[in-house]
Design an enzyme around this catalytic site. Structure first.
Site, short mmCIF file in Angstrom:
data_model
loop_
_atom_site.label_atom_id
_atom_site.label_comp_id
_atom_site.label_asym_id
_atom_site.label_seq_id
_atom_site.Cartn_x
_atom_site.Cartn_y
_atom_site.Cartn_z
N ASP A 48 8.25 -46.36 16.84
CA ASP A 48 8.11 -45.38 15.78
C ASP A 48 6.86 -45.08 15.18
OD1 ASP A 48 10.90 -45.85 16.40
OD2 ASP A 48 11.67 -44.82 14.54
N LYS A 105 10.74 -37.58 14.84
CA LYS A 105 11.42 -38.11 13.51
C LYS A 105 11.00 -37.38 12.27
CE LYS A 105 11.57 -42.63 11.39
NZ LYS A 105 11.43 -44.04 11.62
N LYS A 151 15.35 -37.73 15.26
CA LYS A 151 15.78 -38.70 14.57
C LYS A 151 15.70 -38.39 13.17
CE LYS A 151 14.98 -43.90 13.04
NZ LYS A 151 14.01 -44.90 13.57
#
Length: 230
Positions: A96, A160, A189
């Site tokens: 991430d 995300k 996400k």
């Protein structure tokens, strides 16, 4: 969309998170133990404890996820490249990374694309999932859509919303906007400020496929109680 998942299916959408600056080894042990017990998809940690958590989760299906350029995104592509490669070498299954927000706001989408392409290529080469953190609280809707358009071109696994360290976290509106922008080929996400079952349902209904939170155990217990399970 109405949320109609088994407890196991809900847990498998959760990235169980410990990203505090003062986190200690016993905290990571607990994080990994809970991830095993509840069947969370991933433990979300900074890159330094990746090896430790990988050893704790040996012979389990739980992924280890490393946060890169975290939480500000203000490191160079070369630095993020090194951090990504090292995290993967140490056992990370998912990456991430935070975009360089300043470059986006300065009107340099080519930099954002180069950065994303570089990190996504490393992840694909190593069969590791990639997630691009926008930190939506600092962006206009047009800037969010701009990053998502780049993502459609580059092909990370997820976009995300947030780090959880910004001025605000995930919103259902941002999840919907991002999902509409990336379509079916990329997942969304939601992370940041997700602390109860009601918010989890809101994010899933908006189009999120993965949820980052530290309140994971509390949420699963809430869901079990709602379903009348012990």
């Amino acid at each position: 969309m109405t949320v109609d998942l088994t407890v196991e299916q809900l847990a498998n959408k959760i990235d169980h998170t410990l990203l505090k600056a003062d986190a200690q080894e016993d905290g990571f042990e607990k994080l990994c133990q809970e991830a095993r017990e509840y069947g969370f998809k991933m433990v979300a940690i900074n890159s330094a404890p990746v090896s430790f958590c990988k050893s704790q989760l040996e012979d389990s299906s739980v992924h280890v996820g490393a946060a890169i350029g975290f939480p500000l995104g203000q490191t160079t592509i070369k630095t993020k490249t090194f951090e990504t490669k090292e995290a993967i070498e140490n056992g990370a299954d998912e990456i991430d990374y935070v975009i360089n927000i300043s470059k986006l706001k300065d009107g340099d989408p080519d930099y954002i694309e180069e950065e994303m392409q570089t990190i996504v290529d490393i992840c694909k080469k190593n069969k590791v999932l990639s997630k691009v953190i926008l930190e939506t609280c600092y962006l206009t809707d047009e800037q969010k859509q701009e990053v998502c358009a780049i993502a459609k071109k580059v092909g990370p696994d997820f976009v995300k919303t947030s780090t959880g360290f910004g001025a605000a976290g995930a919103t259902a509106a941002d999840v919907r906007l991002m999902k509409e922008a990336v379509g079916e080929q990329i997942k969304v996400k939601a992370a940041g400020g997700i602390r109860d079952l009601a918010t989890v349902k809101e994010m899933l209904e908006a189009g999120a496929d993965r949820l980052g939170m530290s309140a994971s155990v509390k949420v699963v217990k809430e869901y079990k109680a709602e379903k009348g399970l012990s």
